[in-house]
Design a protein around this motif. Structure first.
Motif, mmCIF file in Angstrom:
data_model
loop_
_atom_site.group_PDB
_atom_site.id
_atom_site.type_symbol
_atom_site.label_atom_id
_atom_site.label_comp_id
_atom_site.label_asym_id
_atom_site.label_seq_id
_atom_site.Cartn_x
_atom_site.Cartn_y
_atom_site.Cartn_z
ATOM 1 N N ASN A 68 0.850 -1.239 -0.182
ATOM 2 C CA ASN A 68 0.140 0.127 -0.187
ATOM 3 C C ASN A 68 1.114 1.154 -0.409
ATOM 4 O O ASN A 68 0.532 2.347 -0.327
ATOM 5 C CB ASN A 68 -1.201 0.265 1.437
ATOM 6 C CG ASN A 68 -1.898 -0.903 1.300
ATOM 7 O OD1 ASN A 68 -2.530 -1.343 0.267
ATOM 8 N ND2 ASN A 68 -2.149 -1.196 2.240
ATOM 9 N N ARG A 74 3.933 5.959 -5.345
ATOM 10 C CA ARG A 74 3.536 6.346 -7.060
ATOM 11 C C ARG A 74 2.734 7.221 -7.338
ATOM 12 O O ARG A 74 2.630 7.831 -8.268
ATOM 13 C CB ARG A 74 3.150 4.561 -7.552
ATOM 14 C CG ARG A 74 4.039 2.992 -7.539
ATOM 15 C CD ARG A 74 4.134 2.345 -8.576
ATOM 16 N NE ARG A 74 4.042 2.278 -9.863
ATOM 17 C CZ ARG A 74 4.164 2.027 -10.324
ATOM 18 N NH1 ARG A 74 3.811 0.141 -9.795
ATOM 19 N NH2 ARG A 74 4.227 0.993 -11.441
ATOM 20 N N SER A 75 1.191 6.952 -7.021
ATOM 21 C CA SER A 75 0.160 7.937 -7.203
ATOM 22 C C SER A 75 0.549 9.705 -6.830
ATOM 23 O O SER A 75 0.206 10.336 -8.061
ATOM 24 C CB SER A 75 -1.237 7.054 -6.204
ATOM 25 O OG SER A 75 -1.670 6.083 -6.986
ATOM 26 N N ALA A 126 3.177 10.625 -9.505
ATOM 27 C CA ALA A 126 1.986 10.311 -11.051
ATOM 28 C C ALA A 126 1.144 12.059 -10.456
ATOM 29 O O ALA A 126 0.883 12.582 -11.551
ATOM 30 C CB ALA A 126 1.030 9.228 -10.965
ATOM 31 N N PHE A 127 0.098 12.398 -9.680
ATOM 32 C CA PHE A 127 -0.521 13.294 -9.777
ATOM 33 C C PHE A 127 -0.269 14.401 -9.448
ATOM 34 O O PHE A 127 -0.715 15.097 -8.456
ATOM 35 C CB PHE A 127 -1.741 13.018 -8.566
ATOM 36 C CG PHE A 127 -2.604 11.621 -9.304
ATOM 37 C CD1 PHE A 127 -3.009 11.964 -11.062
ATOM 38 C CD2 PHE A 127 -2.614 10.491 -8.668
ATOM 39 C CE1 PHE A 127 -3.526 10.909 -11.445
ATOM 40 C CE2 PHE A 127 -3.173 9.351 -9.425
ATOM 41 C CZ PHE A 127 -3.614 9.526 -11.308
ATOM 42 N N LEU A 181 -5.936 12.068 -5.003
ATOM 43 C CA LEU A 181 -4.973 12.511 -5.227
ATOM 44 C C LEU A 181 -5.235 12.730 -7.026
ATOM 45 O O LEU A 181 -5.102 14.262 -7.657
ATOM 46 C CB LEU A 181 -3.741 11.768 -5.522
ATOM 47 C CG LEU A 181 -2.707 11.011 -3.998
ATOM 48 C CD1 LEU A 181 -1.624 11.074 -3.756
ATOM 49 C CD2 LEU A 181 -3.416 12.437 -3.312
ATOM 50 N N HIS A 182 -5.910 11.767 -7.713
ATOM 51 C CA HIS A 182 -6.486 12.101 -9.095
ATOM 52 C C HIS A 182 -7.419 12.907 -8.937
ATOM 53 O O HIS A 182 -7.467 14.242 -10.495
ATOM 54 C CB HIS A 182 -6.591 10.965 -9.594
ATOM 55 C CG HIS A 182 -7.201 10.877 -10.691
ATOM 56 N ND1 HIS A 182 -9.017 11.438 -11.358
ATOM 57 C CD2 HIS A 182 -6.806 11.550 -11.939
ATOM 58 C CE1 HIS A 182 -8.967 11.881 -13.119
ATOM 59 N NE2 HIS A 182 -7.879 11.002 -13.264
ATOM 60 N N ALA A 204 2.481 2.295 -3.653
ATOM 61 C CA ALA A 204 1.436 2.847 -4.623
ATOM 62 C C ALA A 204 1.035 3.251 -3.850
ATOM 63 O O ALA A 204 0.673 3.923 -4.975
ATOM 64 C CB ALA A 204 0.326 1.411 -4.267
ATOM 65 N N ILE A 205 0.824 4.140 -2.864
ATOM 66 C CA ILE A 205 0.676 5.725 -2.990
ATOM 67 C C ILE A 205 1.332 6.560 -2.695
ATOM 68 O O ILE A 205 1.291 7.436 -3.881
ATOM 69 C CB ILE A 205 -0.178 5.741 -1.205
ATOM 70 C CG1 ILE A 205 -0.548 4.920 -0.677
ATOM 71 C CG2 ILE A 205 -0.119 7.445 -1.089
ATOM 72 C CD1 ILE A 205 -1.484 5.022 0.331
ATOM 73 N N ALA A 251 -4.806 2.336 -0.971
ATOM 74 C CA ALA A 251 -4.152 2.420 -1.494
ATOM 75 C C ALA A 251 -4.666 3.519 -2.956
ATOM 76 O O ALA A 251 -4.781 4.488 -3.342
ATOM 77 C CB ALA A 251 -3.095 1.455 -2.299
ATOM 78 N N ALA A 252 -5.796 2.581 -3.082
ATOM 79 C CA ALA A 252 -6.876 2.935 -3.979
ATOM 80 C C ALA A 252 -7.561 4.410 -3.607
ATOM 81 O O ALA A 252 -7.973 4.503 -4.589
ATOM 82 C CB ALA A 252 -8.164 1.501 -4.330
ATOM 83 N N ALA A 275 -5.511 6.735 -4.594
ATOM 84 C CA ALA A 275 -5.412 7.820 -6.263
ATOM 85 C C ALA A 275 -6.498 8.055 -6.961
ATOM 86 O O ALA A 275 -6.491 8.943 -7.202
ATOM 87 C CB ALA A 275 -5.404 6.163 -6.749
#
Length: 254
Positions: free
Chosen positions: A126, A132-133, A136-137, A246-247, A129-130, A239-240, A243
């Motif tokens: 988790n 990475r998000s 990305a954002f 942040l998106h 993955a966070i 983590a979902a 994402a």
């Protein structure tokens, strides 16, 4: 110029013993002041970010078939017997090669930066993955409250897949003092994310997988937000949820 490759065939080799601890102990990087990256994808991501390894370790059979694919400026090349490399790895499926990198210097908190606050997120997958998000954002700072999985541990590095090297990471915090608005997710209060006017820059708080965001940080939050879940699930994986949030912040800036 570096000297020719070193070959390790003994499990009692001093370097191998140190790296075994580094690869398998989540906190060993703090004691040794260096990191273990395993797997060609992660190592290539580090090179693309300008990271310079001190050592590059290769499983002997992998070196024979893929050694020429790697540039010459990857530090001291060490060839490790296949069985010994498998013992070194902390992964169920060893990555065949890895880098040793100096641990980046500890960063200070930037109170004005768009941030993600990890409040006791414990699962390495988790956390990675966070990260990475976040990268990305457009959230360039990640702050980890004590109780969060070690940010530079091998498993979090693996899950982050290179995101670490583009972020300001600060861990071991007792609390956070930020000048940007703090946003916290909740299943029980606040407006729906898709209806909210999201401030920028801001700091999103992501909480423990079971207990959620702590009461202290919930009280610090300027906004509480819910993610609409018409399917009826009680909550989302952290983590979902990160994402999605942040998106939403990134989309609101467009």
């Amino acid at each position: 110029m570096t000297s020719g490759p070193q070959t390790i065939t003994s499990r009692d080799n001093a370097l191998l013993k140190e790296l075994r601890r580094l690869a398998q102990d989540n906190s060993a990087y703090r004691k040794q002041g260096r990191l273990w990256l395993e797997g060609d994808h992660l190592c290539r991501a580090a090179l693309q970010r300008g990271m310079v390894p001190t050592h590059a370790l290769f499983q002997a059979s992998y070196w024979v078939t893929h050694g020429r694919e790697w540039p010459g400026d990857i530090g001291k090349v060490v060839i490790v017997d296949d069985a010994l490399f498998a013992q070194l790895s902390g992964l169920e499926s060893p990555g065949h090669m890895g880098f040793v990198l100096p641990l980046p210097e500890a960063a200070a908190v930037d109170p004005e930066a768009a941030s993600v606050v990890l409040d006791g997120v414990q699962d390495a997958g988790n956390v990675g993955a966070i990260l990475r998000s976040a990268g990305a954002f457009g959230f360039r700072q990640v702050l980890a409250i004590k109780g969060t999985a070690a940010l530079w541990s091998p498993k979090v590095l693996r899950a982050g897949m290179g995101a670490h090297f583009g972020l300001r990471l600060v861990e071991g915090l007792d609390t956070v003092q930020l000048q940007v608005p703090i946003l916290a997710t909740s299943s029980h209060q606040g407006e729906f994310l898709h209806q909210a006017r999201l401030p920028w820059p801001c700091a999103w708080v992501m909480g423990h997988e079971g207990q959620g965001v702590s009461a202290a940080l919930m009280n610090q939050a300027a906004h509480h937000v819910r993610i609409i879940q018409p399917g009826g699930e009680e909550s989302l994986n952290v983590a979902a949820a990160a994402a999605i949030c942040l998106h939403a912040s990134a989309a609101a800036r467009v």
